[in-house]
Scaffold this motif. Sequence first.
Motif, PDB file in Angstrom:
ATOM      1  N   THR A   1      20.483 -22.438  68.660  1.00 43.67           N
ATOM      2  CA  THR A   1      20.146 -22.890  67.302  1.00 43.67           C
ATOM      3  C   THR A   1      21.511 -22.285  66.215  1.00 43.67           C
ATOM      4  O   THR A   1      22.383 -21.784  66.720  1.00 43.67           O
ATOM      5  CB  THR A   1      19.200 -21.957  66.444  1.00 43.67           C
ATOM      6  N   VAL A   2      21.616 -23.011  64.878  1.00 44.43           N
ATOM      7  CA  VAL A   2      22.541 -22.755  63.961  1.00 44.43           C
ATOM      8  C   VAL A   2      22.625 -21.172  63.644  1.00 44.43           C
ATOM      9  O   VAL A   2      21.563 -20.639  63.583  1.00 44.43           O
ATOM     10  CB  VAL A   2      22.414 -23.478  62.768  1.00 44.43           C
ATOM     11  N   GLY A   3      23.866 -20.771  63.716  1.00 44.33           N
ATOM     12  CA  GLY A   3      23.940 -19.237  63.320  1.00 44.33           C
ATOM     13  C   GLY A   3      23.728 -18.760  61.863  1.00 44.33           C
ATOM     14  O   GLY A   3      23.933 -19.759  61.045  1.00 44.33           O
ATOM     15  N   PHE A   4      23.265 -17.754  61.523  1.00 45.06           N
ATOM     16  CA  PHE A   4      23.084 -17.291  60.215  1.00 45.06           C
ATOM     17  C   PHE A   4      24.444 -16.746  59.655  1.00 45.06           C
ATOM     18  O   PHE A   4      25.258 -16.348  60.492  1.00 45.06           O
ATOM     19  CB  PHE A   4      22.068 -16.114  60.234  1.00 45.06           C
ATOM     20  N   ILE A   5      24.394 -16.445  58.403  1.00 49.95           N
ATOM     21  CA  ILE A   5      25.723 -15.679  57.649  1.00 49.95           C
ATOM     22  C   ILE A   5      25.165 -15.149  56.472  1.00 49.95           C
ATOM     23  O   ILE A   5      24.001 -15.323  56.121  1.00 49.95           O
ATOM     24  CB  ILE A   5      26.671 -16.847  57.382  1.00 49.95           C
ATOM     25  N   ARG A   6      25.714 -14.014  56.003  1.00 50.19           N
ATOM     26  CA  ARG A   6      25.491 -13.485  54.773  1.00 50.19           C
ATOM     27  C   ARG A   6      25.485 -14.585  53.449  1.00 50.19           C
ATOM     28  O   ARG A   6      26.264 -15.421  53.520  1.00 50.19           O
ATOM     29  CB  ARG A   6      26.694 -12.490  54.373  1.00 50.19           C
ATOM     30  N   LYS A   7      24.731 -14.275  52.657  1.00 50.21           N
ATOM     31  CA  LYS A   7      24.491 -15.011  51.578  1.00 50.21           C
ATOM     32  C   LYS A   7      24.432 -16.474  51.686  1.00 50.21           C
ATOM     33  O   LYS A   7      25.101 -17.502  51.292  1.00 50.21           O
ATOM     34  CB  LYS A   7      25.800 -14.960  50.604  1.00 50.21           C
ATOM     35  N   LEU A   8      23.619 -16.811  52.983  1.00 49.85           N
ATOM     36  CA  LEU A   8      23.230 -18.162  53.508  1.00 49.85           C
ATOM     37  C   LEU A   8      22.707 -18.944  51.979  1.00 49.85           C
ATOM     38  O   LEU A   8      21.640 -18.739  51.713  1.00 49.85           O
ATOM     39  CB  LEU A   8      22.643 -18.379  54.718  1.00 49.85           C
ATOM     40  N   PRO A   9      23.340 -20.028  51.740  1.00 54.43           N
ATOM     41  CA  PRO A   9      22.776 -20.796  50.537  1.00 54.43           C
ATOM     42  C   PRO A   9      21.590 -21.213  50.839  1.00 54.43           C
ATOM     43  O   PRO A   9      20.961 -21.826  51.927  1.00 54.43           O
ATOM     44  CB  PRO A   9      23.816 -22.089  50.536  1.00 54.43           C
ATOM     45  N   THR A  10      20.664 -21.099  49.991  1.00 55.86           N
ATOM     46  CA  THR A  10      19.226 -21.486  49.835  1.00 55.86           C
ATOM     47  C   THR A  10      18.892 -23.056  50.119  1.00 55.86           C
ATOM     48  O   THR A  10      18.050 -23.385  50.986  1.00 55.86           O
ATOM     49  CB  THR A  10      18.529 -21.143  48.543  1.00 55.86           C
ATOM     50  N   HIS A  11      19.860 -23.794  49.635  1.00 50.27           N
ATOM     51  CA  HIS A  11      19.594 -25.266  49.940  1.00 50.27           C
ATOM     52  C   HIS A  11      19.967 -25.462  51.458  1.00 50.27           C
ATOM     53  O   HIS A  11      19.203 -26.511  52.099  1.00 50.27           O
ATOM     54  CB  HIS A  11      20.985 -25.998  49.288  1.00 50.27           C
ATOM     55  N   LEU A  12      20.730 -24.693  52.303  1.00 45.80           N
ATOM     56  CA  LEU A  12      21.020 -24.935  53.816  1.00 45.80           C
ATOM     57  C   LEU A  12      19.454 -24.682  54.335  1.00 45.80           C
ATOM     58  O   LEU A  12      19.101 -25.104  55.187  1.00 45.80           O
ATOM     59  CB  LEU A  12      21.946 -24.241  54.166  1.00 45.80           C
TER      60      LEU A  12
END
Length: 416
Positions: free
Chosen positions: A247-258
Amino acid sequence: MDTERAILVALVTPRQDDVKTNEYLDELAFLADTAGAETVKRFTQKVDYPNPRTFVGKGKLEEIKKYVEENEIGMVIFDDDLTTKQVSNIERELQVKILDRTSLILDIFAKRAQTASARTQVELAQYQYLLPRLTRMWTHLERQRGGIGMRGPGETQIETDRRIILDRISRLKEELKAIDRQKTIQRKNRGKLTRVALVGYTNVGKSTLMNLLSKSEVFAENKLFATLDTTVRKVIIDNLPFLLTDTVGFIRKLPTHLVDSFKSTLDEVREADILVHVVDISHPGFEEQIDVVNKTLRDICGEHSDKPVIMVFNKIDAFVYKPKDSDDLTPITRENISLEELKNTWMNRLAPGSCVFISAKKGTNIDELKGMLYERAKEIHLQRFPYNDFLFDKYDELTVEGTEELEDGMEQTDMQ
Protein backbone atom coordinates in the motif's frame (compact mmCIF):
# COMPACT_ATOMS: atom_id res chain seq x y z
CA MET A 1 15.61 20.26 -17.42
CA ASP A 2 17.59 22.26 -14.85
CA THR A 3 17.15 21.35 -11.19
CA GLU A 4 15.22 24.02 -9.29
CA ARG A 5 17.08 25.55 -6.35
CA ALA A 6 14.99 25.81 -3.20
CA ILE A 7 15.22 26.92 0.41
CA LEU A 8 13.20 25.44 3.27
CA VAL A 9 11.41 27.36 6.03
CA ALA A 10 10.04 26.04 9.34
CA LEU A 11 9.08 27.33 12.77
CA VAL A 12 10.26 26.33 16.24
CA THR A 13 7.25 26.62 18.54
CA PRO A 14 6.34 25.55 22.09
CA ARG A 15 4.78 22.41 20.55
CA GLN A 16 7.74 21.72 18.22
CA ASP A 17 11.28 22.08 19.58
CA ASP A 18 14.54 22.44 17.64
CA VAL A 19 15.14 18.68 17.41
CA LYS A 20 11.65 18.01 16.07
CA THR A 21 11.87 20.93 13.63
CA ASN A 22 15.16 19.65 12.24
CA GLU A 23 13.66 16.17 11.78
CA TYR A 24 10.73 17.67 9.89
CA LEU A 25 13.12 19.72 7.74
CA ASP A 26 15.15 16.58 6.96
CA GLU A 27 11.95 14.96 5.73
CA LEU A 28 10.95 18.10 3.80
CA ALA A 29 14.39 18.10 2.12
CA PHE A 30 13.83 14.45 1.15
CA LEU A 31 10.43 15.40 -0.26
CA ALA A 32 12.01 18.25 -2.24
CA ASP A 33 14.69 15.89 -3.57
CA THR A 34 12.00 13.38 -4.58
CA ALA A 35 10.18 16.18 -6.44
CA GLY A 36 13.42 17.07 -8.26
CA ALA A 37 14.52 20.19 -6.36
CA GLU A 38 17.91 20.97 -4.85
CA THR A 39 17.75 22.21 -1.26
CA VAL A 40 20.29 25.02 -0.82
CA LYS A 41 19.58 26.38 2.67
CA ARG A 42 17.21 26.12 5.64
CA PHE A 43 15.67 28.92 7.66
CA THR A 44 14.03 28.50 11.07
CA GLN A 45 12.49 30.98 13.48
CA LYS A 46 11.51 30.55 17.12
CA VAL A 47 8.01 31.96 17.70
CA ASP A 48 4.95 31.17 19.79
CA TYR A 49 2.69 30.84 16.74
CA PRO A 50 2.88 31.54 12.97
CA ASN A 51 2.47 35.11 11.74
CA PRO A 52 -1.07 35.27 10.27
CA ARG A 53 0.13 37.47 7.38
CA THR A 54 3.51 36.05 6.39
CA PHE A 55 3.96 32.85 8.48
CA VAL A 56 7.40 34.07 9.66
CA GLY A 57 8.15 37.47 11.20
CA LYS A 58 8.96 40.58 9.18
CA GLY A 59 12.68 40.46 10.02
CA LYS A 60 13.00 36.78 9.08
CA LEU A 61 11.15 37.41 5.80
CA GLU A 62 13.62 40.19 4.97
CA GLU A 63 16.50 37.81 5.70
CA ILE A 64 14.98 35.18 3.40
CA LYS A 65 14.37 37.80 0.68
CA LYS A 66 17.99 38.94 0.78
CA TYR A 67 19.24 35.34 0.47
CA VAL A 68 16.83 34.60 -2.40
CA GLU A 69 17.99 37.63 -4.37
CA GLU A 70 21.71 37.04 -3.77
CA ASN A 71 21.67 33.32 -4.59
CA GLU A 72 19.18 33.11 -7.48
CA ILE A 73 16.70 30.93 -5.58
CA GLY A 74 13.59 30.05 -7.57
CA MET A 75 11.45 28.37 -4.91
CA VAL A 76 10.73 28.63 -1.17
CA ILE A 77 9.11 25.64 0.54
CA PHE A 78 7.36 25.95 3.91
CA ASP A 79 7.03 22.92 6.18
CA ASP A 80 3.44 23.72 7.19
CA ASP A 81 0.32 24.52 5.21
CA LEU A 82 -0.05 28.20 4.30
CA THR A 83 -3.28 30.14 4.03
CA THR A 84 -4.22 31.89 0.79
CA LYS A 85 -3.43 35.24 2.42
CA GLN A 86 0.00 34.08 3.61
CA VAL A 87 0.98 32.73 0.18
CA SER A 88 -0.15 35.95 -1.52
CA ASN A 89 1.80 38.16 0.90
CA ILE A 90 4.96 36.03 0.77
CA GLU A 91 4.89 35.86 -3.05
CA ARG A 92 4.48 39.63 -3.25
CA GLU A 93 7.52 40.08 -1.03
CA LEU A 94 9.86 37.39 -2.41
CA GLN A 95 8.76 37.29 -6.08
CA VAL A 96 9.50 33.55 -6.37
CA LYS A 97 7.47 30.33 -6.37
CA ILE A 98 6.01 29.54 -2.94
CA LEU A 99 5.06 25.98 -1.95
CA ASP A 100 3.84 24.51 1.31
CA ARG A 101 4.14 20.90 2.47
CA THR A 102 0.80 19.81 1.00
CA SER A 103 1.41 21.29 -2.45
CA LEU A 104 4.82 19.60 -2.55
CA ILE A 105 3.35 16.20 -1.63
CA LEU A 106 0.62 16.65 -4.24
CA ASP A 107 3.26 17.40 -6.86
CA ILE A 108 5.12 14.19 -5.98
CA PHE A 109 1.91 12.19 -6.08
CA ALA A 110 1.09 13.61 -9.53
CA LYS A 111 4.57 12.64 -10.71
CA ARG A 112 4.37 9.12 -9.25
CA ALA A 113 0.81 8.19 -10.26
CA GLN A 114 0.93 5.52 -12.97
CA THR A 115 -2.49 3.86 -13.21
CA ALA A 116 -5.80 5.50 -14.12
CA SER A 117 -7.00 4.94 -10.57
CA ALA A 118 -4.04 6.72 -8.96
CA ARG A 119 -4.14 9.60 -11.46
CA THR A 120 -7.85 10.15 -10.79
CA GLN A 121 -7.30 10.13 -7.03
CA VAL A 122 -4.40 12.58 -7.26
CA GLU A 123 -6.30 14.92 -9.60
CA LEU A 124 -9.23 15.02 -7.18
CA ALA A 125 -6.90 15.90 -4.29
CA GLN A 126 -5.26 18.65 -6.38
CA TYR A 127 -8.58 20.27 -7.26
CA GLN A 128 -9.75 20.10 -3.65
CA TYR A 129 -6.53 21.82 -2.61
CA LEU A 130 -6.80 24.38 -5.42
CA LEU A 131 -10.43 25.41 -4.90
CA PRO A 132 -10.02 27.71 -1.84
CA ARG A 133 -6.91 29.27 -3.42
CA LEU A 134 -8.52 30.59 -6.62
CA THR A 135 -8.55 34.19 -5.38
CA ARG A 136 -4.75 34.25 -5.17
CA MET A 137 -4.48 32.95 -8.74
CA TRP A 138 -6.36 35.99 -10.06
CA THR A 139 -4.39 38.73 -8.29
CA HIS A 140 -2.42 39.19 -11.54
CA LEU A 141 -5.43 41.12 -12.90
CA GLU A 142 -4.85 43.81 -10.30
CA ARG A 143 -1.15 44.05 -11.09
CA GLN A 144 -1.74 44.32 -14.83
CA ARG A 145 -4.63 46.77 -14.98
CA GLY A 146 -5.46 47.87 -11.47
CA GLY A 147 -8.61 47.17 -9.49
CA ILE A 148 -10.89 49.87 -11.01
CA GLY A 149 -12.83 48.59 -13.99
CA MET A 150 -11.55 45.02 -13.54
CA ARG A 151 -13.31 43.98 -10.34
CA GLY A 152 -16.43 42.73 -12.09
CA PRO A 153 -14.71 40.59 -14.76
CA GLY A 154 -12.18 39.41 -12.19
CA GLU A 155 -14.91 38.20 -9.85
CA THR A 156 -16.80 36.70 -12.78
CA GLN A 157 -13.75 34.76 -13.90
CA ILE A 158 -13.13 33.48 -10.37
CA GLU A 159 -16.72 32.31 -10.11
CA THR A 160 -16.49 30.70 -13.55
CA ASP A 161 -13.32 28.84 -12.60
CA ARG A 162 -14.84 27.81 -9.27
CA ARG A 163 -17.85 26.39 -11.07
CA ILE A 164 -15.61 24.53 -13.56
CA ILE A 165 -13.53 23.06 -10.75
CA LEU A 166 -16.60 22.05 -8.72
CA ASP A 167 -18.00 20.29 -11.81
CA ARG A 168 -14.66 18.54 -12.33
CA ILE A 169 -14.53 17.47 -8.68
CA SER A 170 -18.04 16.06 -8.99
CA ARG A 171 -17.09 14.06 -12.11
CA LEU A 172 -13.89 12.77 -10.52
CA LYS A 173 -15.85 11.60 -7.47
CA GLU A 174 -18.21 9.69 -9.76
CA GLU A 175 -15.21 8.11 -11.53
CA LEU A 176 -13.77 7.10 -8.17
CA LYS A 177 -17.10 5.55 -7.16
CA ALA A 178 -16.93 3.43 -10.31
CA ILE A 179 -13.31 2.49 -9.50
CA ASP A 180 -14.39 1.70 -5.95
CA ARG A 181 -17.13 -0.64 -7.21
CA GLN A 182 -14.65 -2.34 -9.56
CA LYS A 183 -12.14 -2.89 -6.77
CA THR A 184 -14.88 -4.18 -4.47
CA ILE A 185 -15.77 -6.78 -7.11
CA GLN A 186 -12.07 -7.69 -7.48
CA ARG A 187 -11.81 -8.19 -3.72
CA LYS A 188 -14.93 -10.41 -3.73
CA ASN A 189 -13.49 -12.46 -6.60
CA ARG A 190 -10.47 -13.26 -4.49
CA GLY A 191 -12.72 -15.50 -2.44
CA LYS A 192 -11.93 -16.33 1.15
CA LEU A 193 -8.16 -16.30 0.82
CA THR A 194 -6.43 -14.66 3.78
CA ARG A 195 -5.43 -11.07 3.02
CA VAL A 196 -2.23 -9.55 4.40
CA ALA A 197 -1.50 -5.83 3.95
CA LEU A 198 1.92 -4.20 4.25
CA VAL A 199 1.55 -0.83 5.98
CA GLY A 200 4.04 1.69 7.29
CA TYR A 201 5.66 5.05 6.90
CA THR A 202 6.84 6.00 3.44
CA ASN A 203 10.29 4.70 2.41
CA VAL A 204 10.57 2.02 5.13
CA GLY A 205 11.08 -0.80 2.62
CA LYS A 206 7.57 -2.18 2.06
CA SER A 207 8.02 -2.67 -1.69
CA THR A 208 11.42 -4.32 -1.19
CA LEU A 209 9.84 -6.71 1.31
CA MET A 210 6.95 -7.31 -1.09
CA ASN A 211 9.39 -8.33 -3.82
CA LEU A 212 11.24 -10.62 -1.45
CA LEU A 213 8.14 -12.44 -0.20
CA SER A 214 6.25 -12.67 -3.49
CA LYS A 215 9.28 -13.05 -5.81
CA SER A 216 7.84 -10.28 -7.97
CA GLU A 217 9.26 -7.00 -9.27
CA VAL A 218 7.24 -4.23 -7.67
CA PHE A 219 8.90 -0.83 -8.21
CA ALA A 220 11.11 0.08 -5.24
CA GLU A 221 13.33 3.12 -4.87
CA ASN A 222 14.98 5.13 -2.10
CA LYS A 223 12.50 7.96 -2.57
CA LEU A 224 9.40 9.02 -0.68
CA PHE A 225 6.15 7.68 -2.14
CA ALA A 226 7.89 5.40 -4.66
CA THR A 227 4.71 3.30 -4.58
CA LEU A 228 1.28 4.89 -5.03
CA ASP A 229 -0.72 2.12 -6.63
CA THR A 230 -1.90 -0.78 -4.52
CA THR A 231 -0.27 -4.00 -5.71
CA VAL A 232 -1.66 -7.44 -4.82
CA ARG A 233 0.35 -10.63 -5.19
CA LYS A 234 -0.26 -14.25 -4.24
CA VAL A 235 2.27 -15.64 -1.77
CA ILE A 236 2.64 -19.31 -0.86
CA ILE A 237 4.45 -20.41 2.30
CA ASP A 238 4.60 -24.17 2.92
CA ASN A 239 1.66 -24.77 0.57
CA LEU A 240 -0.48 -22.15 2.35
CA PRO A 241 -1.59 -19.40 -0.09
CA PHE A 242 -2.55 -15.88 0.92
CA LEU A 243 -2.80 -12.48 -0.77
CA LEU A 244 -0.17 -9.86 0.02
CA THR A 245 -0.92 -6.18 -0.62
CA ASP A 246 1.61 -3.35 -0.88
CA THR A 247 0.00 0.00 0.00
CA VAL A 248 0.90 3.68 -0.24
CA GLY A 249 3.15 4.85 2.59
CA PHE A 250 2.00 7.26 5.29
CA ILE A 251 3.72 10.48 6.33
CA ARG A 252 3.51 13.18 8.98
CA LYS A 253 0.94 15.88 8.24
CA LEU A 254 -0.57 13.75 5.46
CA PRO A 255 -3.00 16.09 3.64
CA THR A 256 -6.65 15.34 4.40
CA HIS A 257 -7.43 15.61 0.66
CA LEU A 258 -5.15 12.64 -0.01
CA VAL A 259 -6.68 10.45 2.69
CA ASP A 260 -10.16 11.17 1.28
CA SER A 261 -9.11 10.75 -2.36
CA PHE A 262 -7.27 7.47 -1.77
CA LYS A 263 -10.24 5.83 -0.04
CA SER A 264 -10.46 2.99 -2.58
CA THR A 265 -6.74 2.30 -2.18
CA LEU A 266 -6.92 2.40 1.62
CA ASP A 267 -9.89 0.02 1.57
CA GLU A 268 -7.31 -2.71 0.97
CA VAL A 269 -5.98 -1.93 4.45
CA ARG A 270 -9.47 -1.80 5.95
CA GLU A 271 -10.42 -5.22 4.56
CA ALA A 272 -7.13 -6.98 5.31
CA ASP A 273 -7.13 -9.86 7.80
CA ILE A 274 -3.56 -9.25 8.98
CA LEU A 275 -1.48 -6.06 8.98
CA VAL A 276 2.30 -6.20 8.63
CA HIS A 277 3.54 -2.90 10.06
CA VAL A 278 6.98 -2.25 8.56
CA VAL A 279 9.26 0.13 10.49
CA ASP A 280 12.61 1.62 9.46
CA ILE A 281 14.54 1.01 12.65
CA SER A 282 17.57 2.88 11.29
CA HIS A 283 15.59 6.15 11.17
CA PRO A 284 16.25 8.40 14.20
CA GLY A 285 12.55 9.21 14.53
CA PHE A 286 11.11 5.75 14.01
CA GLU A 287 9.08 5.90 17.25
CA GLU A 288 7.14 8.91 16.00
CA GLN A 289 6.71 7.23 12.60
CA ILE A 290 5.08 4.28 14.39
CA ASP A 291 2.68 6.70 16.12
CA VAL A 292 1.85 8.42 12.80
CA VAL A 293 1.05 5.08 11.14
CA ASN A 294 -1.03 3.86 14.10
CA LYS A 295 -3.05 7.08 14.14
CA THR A 296 -3.67 6.88 10.38
CA LEU A 297 -4.69 3.22 10.71
CA ARG A 298 -7.20 4.13 13.41
CA ASP A 299 -8.63 6.81 11.09
CA ILE A 300 -8.84 4.33 8.19
CA CYS A 301 -10.02 1.19 9.97
CA GLY A 302 -12.26 2.76 12.63
CA GLU A 303 -14.03 -0.01 14.52
CA HIS A 304 -11.92 -2.61 12.70
CA SER A 305 -8.63 -1.24 14.07
CA ASP A 306 -8.06 -4.31 16.28
CA LYS A 307 -6.68 -6.45 13.43
CA PRO A 308 -3.77 -8.82 14.16
CA VAL A 309 -0.50 -6.94 13.60
CA ILE A 310 3.00 -8.24 12.93
CA MET A 311 5.64 -5.62 13.73
CA VAL A 312 8.54 -5.84 11.28
CA PHE A 313 11.56 -3.72 12.21
CA ASN A 314 13.39 -3.41 8.89
CA LYS A 315 16.84 -2.11 7.87
CA ILE A 316 18.78 -3.58 10.78
CA ASP A 317 21.77 -3.55 8.40
CA ALA A 318 21.68 0.28 8.51
CA PHE A 319 21.16 0.53 12.29
CA VAL A 320 23.70 2.85 13.94
CA TYR A 321 24.93 2.16 17.48
CA LYS A 322 27.30 4.54 19.28
CA PRO A 323 28.03 3.31 22.82
CA LYS A 324 28.61 6.02 25.42
CA ASP A 325 31.92 6.35 27.24
CA SER A 326 31.77 5.71 30.98
CA ASP A 327 32.65 9.35 31.74
CA ASP A 328 30.10 10.78 29.26
CA LEU A 329 27.38 12.46 31.35
CA THR A 330 25.27 13.76 28.43
CA PRO A 331 21.69 12.42 28.13
CA ILE A 332 21.28 9.03 26.45
CA THR A 333 20.00 9.21 22.88
CA ARG A 334 18.59 6.53 20.61
CA GLU A 335 22.03 6.03 19.04
CA ASN A 336 23.42 5.06 22.46
CA ILE A 337 21.10 2.04 22.71
CA SER A 338 22.10 -1.20 21.02
CA LEU A 339 19.75 -3.24 18.85
CA GLU A 340 19.69 -6.05 21.44
CA GLU A 341 18.72 -3.58 24.16
CA LEU A 342 15.95 -2.19 21.98
CA LYS A 343 14.59 -5.68 21.33
CA ASN A 344 14.12 -6.21 25.06
CA THR A 345 12.39 -2.89 25.71
CA TRP A 346 8.92 -1.61 24.74
CA MET A 347 9.28 -2.95 21.19
CA ASN A 348 8.46 -6.54 22.06
CA ARG A 349 5.42 -5.35 24.00
CA LEU A 350 3.96 -3.68 20.90
CA ALA A 351 2.92 -7.07 19.51
CA PRO A 352 3.88 -9.90 21.89
CA GLY A 353 5.22 -12.84 19.92
CA SER A 354 4.77 -10.91 16.67
CA CYS A 355 7.89 -8.75 16.50
CA VAL A 356 10.70 -9.54 14.10
CA PHE A 357 13.89 -7.68 13.22
CA ILE A 358 14.94 -8.06 9.58
CA SER A 359 16.83 -6.62 6.65
CA ALA A 360 14.73 -6.95 3.51
CA LYS A 361 17.70 -5.71 1.48
CA LYS A 362 20.07 -8.39 2.85
CA GLY A 363 17.43 -11.07 3.42
CA THR A 364 18.26 -11.29 7.13
CA ASN A 365 15.72 -13.12 9.37
CA ILE A 366 13.22 -13.47 6.51
CA ASP A 367 12.56 -17.11 7.45
CA GLU A 368 11.48 -15.97 10.93
CA LEU A 369 9.06 -13.48 9.36
CA LYS A 370 7.71 -16.16 7.00
CA GLY A 371 7.11 -18.42 9.98
CA MET A 372 5.06 -15.72 11.71
CA LEU A 373 3.09 -15.03 8.54
CA TYR A 374 2.41 -18.73 8.09
CA GLU A 375 1.10 -19.20 11.63
CA ARG A 376 -1.17 -16.11 11.53
CA ALA A 377 -2.48 -16.90 8.04
CA LYS A 378 -3.06 -20.55 8.93
CA GLU A 379 -5.19 -19.59 11.94
CA ILE A 380 -7.50 -17.51 9.75
CA HIS A 381 -7.44 -20.11 6.95
CA LEU A 382 -8.59 -22.90 9.28
CA GLN A 383 -11.33 -20.70 10.75
CA ARG A 384 -12.75 -20.30 7.25
CA PHE A 385 -12.04 -23.83 6.09
CA PRO A 386 -12.34 -26.08 9.19
CA TYR A 387 -10.94 -29.22 7.60
CA ASN A 388 -9.02 -31.92 9.37
CA ASP A 389 -5.25 -31.60 9.33
CA PHE A 390 -4.83 -34.47 6.92
CA LEU A 391 -7.00 -32.59 4.39
CA PHE A 392 -5.21 -29.30 4.88
CA ASP A 393 -2.38 -29.84 2.40
CA LYS A 394 -4.74 -31.27 -0.21
CA TYR A 395 -7.03 -28.28 0.10
CA ASP A 396 -4.09 -25.90 -0.24
CA GLU A 397 -3.11 -27.54 -3.53
CA LEU A 398 -6.63 -27.00 -4.87
CA THR A 399 -6.63 -23.40 -3.66
CA VAL A 400 -3.25 -22.70 -5.25
CA GLU A 401 -4.45 -24.16 -8.55
CA GLY A 402 -7.61 -22.06 -8.44
CA THR A 403 -5.77 -18.82 -7.74
CA GLU A 404 -3.33 -18.97 -10.68
CA GLU A 405 -5.88 -17.27 -12.94
CA LEU A 406 -6.61 -14.75 -10.19
CA GLU A 407 -2.95 -13.76 -9.98
CA ASP A 408 -2.76 -13.18 -13.73
CA GLY A 409 -5.83 -10.96 -13.57
CA MET A 410 -4.39 -8.92 -10.72
CA GLU A 411 -1.10 -8.41 -12.55
CA GLN A 412 -3.00 -7.07 -15.55
CA THR A 413 -4.91 -4.70 -13.26
CA ASP A 414 -1.65 -3.39 -11.77
CA MET A 415 -0.34 -2.53 -15.23
CA GLN A 416 -3.40 -0.59 -16.37
